[in-house]
Design an enzyme around this catalytic site. Structure first.
Site, short mmCIF file in Angstrom:
data_model
loop_
_atom_site.label_atom_id
_atom_site.label_comp_id
_atom_site.label_asym_id
_atom_site.label_seq_id
_atom_site.Cartn_x
_atom_site.Cartn_y
_atom_site.Cartn_z
N PHE A 96 55.18 51.78 46.92
CA PHE A 96 53.86 52.39 46.72
C PHE A 96 53.09 51.69 45.61
O PHE A 96 51.89 51.44 45.73
CB PHE A 96 54.04 53.88 46.38
CG PHE A 96 52.76 54.65 46.28
CD1 PHE A 96 52.25 55.31 47.39
CD2 PHE A 96 52.07 54.72 45.09
CE1 PHE A 96 51.06 56.03 47.30
CE2 PHE A 96 50.89 55.44 44.98
CZ PHE A 96 50.38 56.09 46.10
N ASP A 215 62.43 58.11 55.70
CA ASP A 215 62.80 57.08 54.73
C ASP A 215 63.83 57.61 53.74
O ASP A 215 63.72 57.43 52.53
CB ASP A 215 61.56 56.57 53.99
CG ASP A 215 61.79 55.21 53.34
OD1 ASP A 215 62.71 54.49 53.78
OD2 ASP A 215 61.05 54.86 52.41
#
Length: 462
Positions: A96, A215
């Site tokens: 991210f 995930d």
């Protein structure tokens, strides 16, 4: 500095721009479903609502989501909280973007308690983007569970996208297992972590509108001061299939070594995909090995493929248990955990257990006491002539170890006292020896790139 209370009207006009086209599963706008009477007036917003401007997503949903308790921070406030994103507060970086530690004081906003936080900044050139950021906000604004990380608030200002989480002092499971200078996790702590993570997944799968995490991996399991596990990073999460649908068709995303084989091959995503990933993490807890390790021989690089055939044989299982445990674990508990991992890693998705069943299997394992298993007294042989040890060398030493354990039965009281002392020092044994170790949302963060022999990558899995 003013901090606004979260409302959907404040986030939608500014932050729903640039949403990608719906993926394969969003072929048509779903019919409005009647709300479940068990949930009262609350109905969780589905991510598919992001794709249709005419849907109820554009309405003010603050009434139905009043319990979310999210706050909208300004960029300037987050600069103050993190000391201008100082390198001294840098925790690490994932798919991210970078993560910094910050501290919210009592003066920031009445009602917002003083606390340390982790501030995650979206890297515009990173692996994830605006949609993943918004996905995380939408899911964590509406989902609350002791084993999900708490999202405190967010910032959506110009092109800046930030998330503010509770701070997790023990870092990630990945760091605790694999960082170079980390202190080994005791068996009981490993089972506690596995159970907590399983409860988090079970909650997602059994929600009114099921969520597929997509995930699940060691780096996304964060640990509080008591080693209670919490799932983080919901950017790749998906709404589960509804009605008579058996799966969600989507792009193959996730992390190599953890993704279920049928998902990689077909793009068909189900809750059983998460179960497979859980099996991989459980294997990591048992063996102390990474899910994918290119530093090992080709046959042993993929942990699930290499270890699964050995999980149902006690003698072979003992040989693959994490040597850092030094034989201090419950043999019965290890066998049961290995059998569970074997089921979770089945290549037939329908044969894998539900996460609620996984929880039921793991809960009793916390009651098994750690004992000194035979392989603990194994001594590395030295051969003056440089030759190899005989093939039955390990078996012989296991027999010698069992004989030695029988001799120790008379001293059972002392060993039991030692185990109690061992557990009482649990907190001390887990303090990292290096303050530079870390994991997302924690001072103990060590990025994947800096962990030794790391080879897991979050990406499109082709």
């Amino acid at each position: 500095m003013a901090v606004m209370k979260f409302t959907w009207r404040s986030i939608i006009p500014r932050c729903s721009k640039g949403i990608e086209e719906p993926e394969a599963e969003a072929e048509a706008e779903p019919e409005t479903k009647k709300q479940d009477s068990k949930q009262g007036s609350f109905s969780r917003l589905a991510m598919i609502d992001l794709s249709y401007p005419s849907s109820r997503f554009t309405e003010d949903l603050s009434t139905s989501l009043a319990g979310s308790n999210l706050y909208v921070f300004t960029l300037e406030e987050l600069k103050v909280i993190t000391q201008c994103f100082s390198s001294a507060n840098f925790l690490g970086e994932g798919g991210f973007g970078p993560v910094h530690k910050g501290f919210i004081d009592d003066n920031l906003r009445p009602g917002l308690e003083a606390q340390p936080v982790a501030v995650k900044l979206l890297d515009l050139e990173g692996l994830q983007g605006h949609r993943e950021w918004l996905t995380e906000v939408v899911f964590l604004a509406q989902l609350s569970h002791p084993h999900l990380v708490k999202l405190i608030g967010y910032c959506c200002e110009d092109e800046h996208r930030l998330l503010v989480y509770e701070y997790m002092p023990r870092g990630s499971l990945e760091n605790q297992l694999f960082a170079k200078y980390s202190v080994p996790l005791p068996w009981s702590t490993r089972m506690k972590i596995a159970l907590g993570a399983a409860k988090g997944l079970a909650y997602l799968h059994e929600a009114e509108k099921p969520v597929i995490y997509r995930d699940f991996k060691a780096s996304n399991i964060l640990l509080d001061s008591d080693y209670s596990a919490k799932l983080s990073d919901f950017g790749l999460a998906k709404d589960g299939p509804e009605g008579d649908k058996t799966h969600v068709s989507t792009r193959v995303m996730g992390t190599r070594g953890y993704a279920a084989p049928e998902y990689i091959m077909t793009g068909h995503l189900t809750a059983m995909s998460d179960v497979y990933s859980f099996g991989v993490v459980l294997l990591e807890l048992l063996t102390g090995r990474r899910s994918l390790d290119k530093s090992r021989s080709p046959r042993e690089q993929n942990l699930a493929e290499w270890a699964r055939p050995m999980l149902n044989e006690s003698r072979r299982l003992a040989r693959i248990m994490d040597p850092k445990l030094e034989g201090q674990y419950s043999e019965t508990g290890a066998r049961k955990a290995a059998a569970l991992a074997y089921q979770c890693l089945s290549h037939r998705a329908k044969q894998r257990p539900k996460m609620s069943d996984v929880v039921n299997i793991l809960e009793p394992l916390l009651d098994y006491e750690e004992t000194s298993v035979g392989t603990f007294v194994y001594t590395v042989p030295t051969h003056q002539n440089g030759g190899s040890p005989p093939k039955d060398d390990t078996d012989t030493k296991e027999c010698e170890a069992k004989t030695e354990l029988k001799k120790e039965n008379g001293d059972h009281h002392n060993r039991h006292h030692h185990r109690r002392s061992h557990k009482s020092r649990d907190g001390h044994r887990h303090r990292n020896k290096s303050s530079s170790q870390s994991s997302v949302h924690s001072e103990n963060y060590t990025s994947k790139q800096t962990l030794e022999n790391g080879s897991n990558e979050e990406c499109n899995i082709d």
